[in-house]
Design an enzyme around this catalytic site. Structure first.
Site, PDB file in Angstrom:
ATOM      1  N   LYS A   1       0.842  -1.200   0.000  1.00  0.00           N
ATOM      2  CA  LYS A   1       0.000   0.000   0.000  1.00  0.00           C
ATOM      3  C   LYS A   1       0.878   1.252   0.000  1.00  0.00           C
ATOM      4  CE  LYS A   1      -3.511   2.546   2.575  1.00  0.00           C
ATOM      5  NZ  LYS A   1      -4.553   2.529   3.618  1.00  0.00           N
TER       6      LYS A   1
ATOM      7  N   HIS B   1      -8.665 -31.042 -30.753  1.00  0.00           N
ATOM      8  CA  HIS B   1      -9.533 -29.914 -30.413  1.00  0.00           C
ATOM      9  C   HIS B   1     -10.461 -30.258 -29.243  1.00  0.00           C
ATOM     10  CE1 HIS B   1      -7.993 -27.632 -33.701  1.00  0.00           C
ATOM     11  NE2 HIS B   1      -8.381 -28.522 -34.598  1.00  0.00           N
TER      12      HIS B   1
END
Length: 538
Positions: free
Chosen positions: A149, A290
């Site tokens: 922070k 696929h």
């Protein structure tokens, strides 16, 4: 209530005079600490980290000397103190903050080096609940968030991989850390605590068997940046969650180029499918293209299973993924390398097989060390616009289902074995799914169609194509069985399967027209069983 900033200017460069080090993973710690000390940076540390640094002959101050308070409660309380968090959170250029630091004897901390208790590893190891809970870090995340922070003044390092970059930045800027570096470190720090908290909350949800807690978080660590995603214009990365389930994320890659996004997706699908087949019962092979199977088979050996799987759709198998449920041997490897294959994934491989695969330098060989448990629990999630869909793993197993014969004719023993095989495969085929099976091998697969009858026709068409490629007079669907992942809404899909040569059917049942479908099966002389279990896959 929104907290309003005092709009204090953020310095471009911050001199690093004091560092706090508290790490669980001590990889590279001593070299890093020594380098910091040689730059004249004062070192403060905790517990085992402090001991390791001191034993290396590097000057270091124990955090208890800073706080004036000893570590207590088996080290659970050591850094949760104003002299630590004040040193991390103070806005140096704010007069009130500076005065508070002076009044309370708080010294600034310019560099915070913290990595966390190994919660993810402990949870994945299967440790008991008490051990897992003890590995939930409290002080570490609190310090990381405080320092991140206040990245306007504090550099936060949460990963040993960043030690070298920090030293390079200090060297390049005469002992100062630039704002851009501090911002990047802060972003990584918040991501790390976010992933950590996600792992903790996910473990609790699993322990409570709660798939839908009020708040859900998912996190992972970047394993590699992909060249691109499904398509070249998409960016992608591969993240690991720490789940111990054997598969593509835990596998060791022996050779071949980097896996692509699609490779990883397809390889995962292949291994999950082949894991449905118990290696103690029979060798099995799945070929995926696929994300859908184009051939699955059991056989007397892995090589035999591969040949049978390949015969289902040799055209689609080109450039596919091959997954095996047993140790890859030379005979199976020799068969697989006859055509172009992207990936082979197996629990293990013998040296002769490894040497055989090595002749194809671009062929990836992945060894997982074990098979995935198809019955184990887990959580799947999928992003949608503005949200996530979350569900439990489809761990339904045909061996645990009481099959209901609904036709006049019951299936023979061979038909029943093939029906169960077909239903295992259908679970891993995109819906709407139709799977034809004969003698422990797929002979036709129809996937992902908008109507079930289309899937049945496509699977039959593929069987015809495979027969022509093999020089057979008729397709292998003659005398086969058929599985459907969900109920037949009308009799037309069933009749298409019968026209293809199917003699027995397995399906979940549950349609309003079940009676009509059953009657059609009886009229066609088919045996049909219902599972009561659906396997939609989208």
């Amino acid at each position: 209530m929104t907290v309003v900033s005092k709009a204090v200017p953020v310095p471009e460069l911050v001199t690093v005079k004091r560092a706090l080090l508290s790490v669980s993973d001590k990889t590279g710690l001593i070299d890093f600490a020594r380098a910091l000390s040689q730059k004249g940076i004062e070192l403060v540390s905790t517990g085992g980290t402090c001991k390791a640094i001191a034993e290396a002959g590097i000057a270091v101050t124990d955090v208890s000397e800073v706080t004036g308070f000893p570590e207590i409660m088996d080290g659970r309380v050591k850094t949760l103190h104003p002299k630590v968090h004040g040193g991390l959170l103070a806005i140096r250029d704010d007069a009130e903050h500076a005065l508070a630091m002076e009044e309370h004897g708080i010294e600034r901390i310019d560099l915070l080096v913290v990595n966390l208790y190994p919660f993810e590893e402990t949870a994945a190891s299967g440790a008991d609940a008490a051990t897992v809970i003890e590995n939930i870090d409290i002080g570490g995340p609190a310090m990381i968030r405080a320092g991140a922070k206040n990245h306007a003044y504090v550099s936060v390092v949460v990963d040993p991989a960043d030690y070298a970059n920090v030293l390079e930045a200090l060297d390049a800027h005469d002992g100062k850390m630039p704002l851009e570096a501090r911002r990047k470190l802060a972003a990584k720090a918040f991501a790390r605590t976010g992933a950590y908290d996600a792992a903790v909350s996910g473990w609790f949800a699993q322990e409570l068997d709660d798939v839908t807690p009020d708040y859900r978080a998912f996190g992972g660590k970047l394993a590699e940046v992909m060249r691109y995603g499904e398509n070249p214009h998409q960016k992608a990365g591969f993240y690991k969650t720490g789940e111990a389930r054997p598969g593509v994320s835990t596998a060791r890659q022996l050779q071949g180029k980097q896996l692509s996004y699609n490779n990883i997706n397809d390889t995962d699908a292949a291994f999950e499918l082949v894991s449905e087949f118990d290696p103690a019962r029979t060798p099995a092979v799945a070929i995926i293209k696929h994300a859908n199977p184009c051939g699955v088979a059991e056989g007397a050996s892995l090589a035999d299973a591969y040949r049978k799987a390949l015969a289902c759709d040799p055209v689609s198998a080109f450039g596919g993924i091959v997954a095996l449920n047993g140790k890859l041997d030379e005979e199976a490897a020799a068969e697989i390398v006859k055509i172009f294959t992207e990936v082979i994934i197996a629990p293990d491989a013998d040296e002769a097989a490894i040497a055989m695969v090595a002749k194809k330098k671009n062929l990836r060989l992945l060894l997982t060390g074990g098979m995935a448990d198809p019955r184990s629990s887990g959580v799947f999630f999928k992003s949608v616009s503005g949200g996530l869909l979350v569900q439990s793993r489809d761990n339904g197993n045909i061996d645990d289902v009481e099959l209901k014969v609904v036709t006049k004719r019951a299936p023979s023993a061979q038909e029943l074995a093939d029906l169960k095989f077909a239903f295992r495969v259908a679970k891993h085929v995109k819906s709407n799914a139709i799977v034809y099976v004969k003698d422990g091998a797929t002979v036709g697969v129809g996937a992902g169609q908008m109507s079930r009858v289309d899937s049945a026709r496509i699977a039959a068409r593929k069987a015809l194509d495979a027969a022509e490629a093999a020089g057979l007079a008729e397709p292998l669907t003659k005398g086969c069985v058929v599985a459907s992942d969900a109920f037949f809404p009308f009799a037309d899909g069933l009749l298409s399967a019968a026209e293809a040569g199917a003699t027995a059917v397995i399906q979940p049942g549950g349609s309003m027209r079940d009676d009509e479908v059953i009657a059609a099966a009886d009229e066609a002389g088919l045996a049909m069983v219902m599972t009561g279990m659906r396997h939609f896959r989208h």
